[in-house]
Design an enzyme around this catalytic site. Structure first.
Site, PDB file in Angstrom:
ATOM      1  N   GLY A  60       0.871  -1.018   0.059  1.00  0.00           N
ATOM      2  CA  GLY A  60      -0.005   0.087   0.053  1.00  0.00           C
ATOM      3  C   GLY A  60       0.708   1.264   0.013  1.00  0.00           C
ATOM      4  CD  GLN A  65       3.336   6.045   2.761  1.00  0.00           C
ATOM      5  OE1 GLN A  65       2.352   5.127   2.238  1.00  0.00           O
ATOM      6  NE2 GLN A  65       4.288   5.136   3.243  1.00  0.00           N
ATOM      7  CB  CYS A 110       5.445   2.189   7.221  1.00  0.00           C
ATOM      8  SG  CYS A 110       4.872   3.781   6.411  1.00  0.00           S
ATOM      9  CG  LEU A 111       6.739   1.173   1.123  1.00  0.00           C
ATOM     10  CD1 LEU A 111       5.726   1.460  -0.285  1.00  0.00           C
ATOM     11  CD2 LEU A 111       7.876   0.296   0.676  1.00  0.00           C
ATOM     12  CG  HIS A 153      -0.413   1.073   7.162  1.00  0.00           C
ATOM     13  ND1 HIS A 153       0.539   0.630   8.262  1.00  0.00           N
ATOM     14  CD2 HIS A 153       0.130   1.910   6.482  1.00  0.00           C
ATOM     15  CE1 HIS A 153       1.626   1.263   7.868  1.00  0.00           C
ATOM     16  NE2 HIS A 153       1.499   1.940   6.800  1.00  0.00           N
ATOM     17  CD  GLU A 154      -0.978   2.329   2.557  1.00  0.00           C
ATOM     18  OE1 GLU A 154      -0.494   3.813   2.654  1.00  0.00           O
ATOM     19  OE2 GLU A 154      -0.270   1.452   3.049  1.00  0.00           O
ATOM     20  CG  HIS A 157       0.418   6.775   5.640  1.00  0.00           C
ATOM     21  ND1 HIS A 157       1.352   7.321   6.205  1.00  0.00           N
ATOM     22  CD2 HIS A 157       0.708   5.491   5.267  1.00  0.00           C
ATOM     23  CE1 HIS A 157       2.339   6.416   6.281  1.00  0.00           C
ATOM     24  NE2 HIS A 157       1.968   5.251   5.781  1.00  0.00           N
TER      25      HIS A 157
END
Length: 184
Positions: A60, A65, A110-111, A153-154, A157
């Site tokens: 995701g 991000q 997480c990226l 999670h997304e 953000h």
């Protein structure tokens, strides 16, 4: 094409800001950004492409991000039954959720976060999401398990929330009562 260099890291102020609604119908620029988010997660899961471009695998990605403060997310993940869920959404929101909780036994990653956070992150076990696809068509998704966790999670953000904000700081591996443990 989004690369790891485009993904901002933990500590960047944009990760703590609330993203703005995307004006609908979406502009060509917004469509291109959203499409590139989905391309990243898809490409990052292809070992050949990921190696060629140095992509860290992800399931995701949210627009904040890549330092774009707009409500856009992309998710590319298999659900509990092995069905591929691949969505790029404008203005996604949780419209309902279960009382029951769930968590990933391996913790979340997480990226935008380079270091591992071994811990349990409590999430809703089931969620219903509404959002708009690239064509501006409204979708309603009923999700459970891993896919529900990824969408939460997304969406976090978009609200300036990081996954580790949900962790019990004093006891990161404290069992979450009456929650479903999801192996991944």
């Amino acid at each position: 094409m989004i690369t790891m260099d485009d993904i901002i890291r933990d500590g960047h102020p944009s990760l703590r800001k609330t993203a703005s609604e995307v004006q609908l119908p979406p502009s060509d620029e917004d469509k291109q950004i959203l499409s590139s988010l989905l391309d990243y997660v898809m490409n990052s899961q292809d070992p050949v492409i990921a190696e060629k471009y140095g992509l860290r695998p992800g399931i995701g990605l949210a627009a904040p991000q890549i330092n774009v403060l707009k409500r856009m997310i992309a998710v590319h993940v298999q659900d509990d039954k092995g069905t591929l869920l691949s969505y790029a959404l404008f203005n996604p929101r949780i419209v309902s959720h279960s009382v029951e909780k769930a968590y990933l036994t391996a913790g979340e990653g997480c990226l935008s976060v380079d270091e591992p956070y071994p811990s349990f992150v409590p999430r809703y076990a089931r969620v219903t999401i509404k959002g708009f696809n690239l064509d501006g068509t409204e979708l309603k998704l009923r999700l459970k398990g891993l896919s529900a966790i990824v969408f939460q999670h997304e969406i976090d953000h978009l609200n300036g929330i990081m996954f580790y904000d949900h962790i019990d700081k004093n006891n990161p591996h404290k069992p979450i009562e009456n929650a479903i443990a999801i192996e991944r």
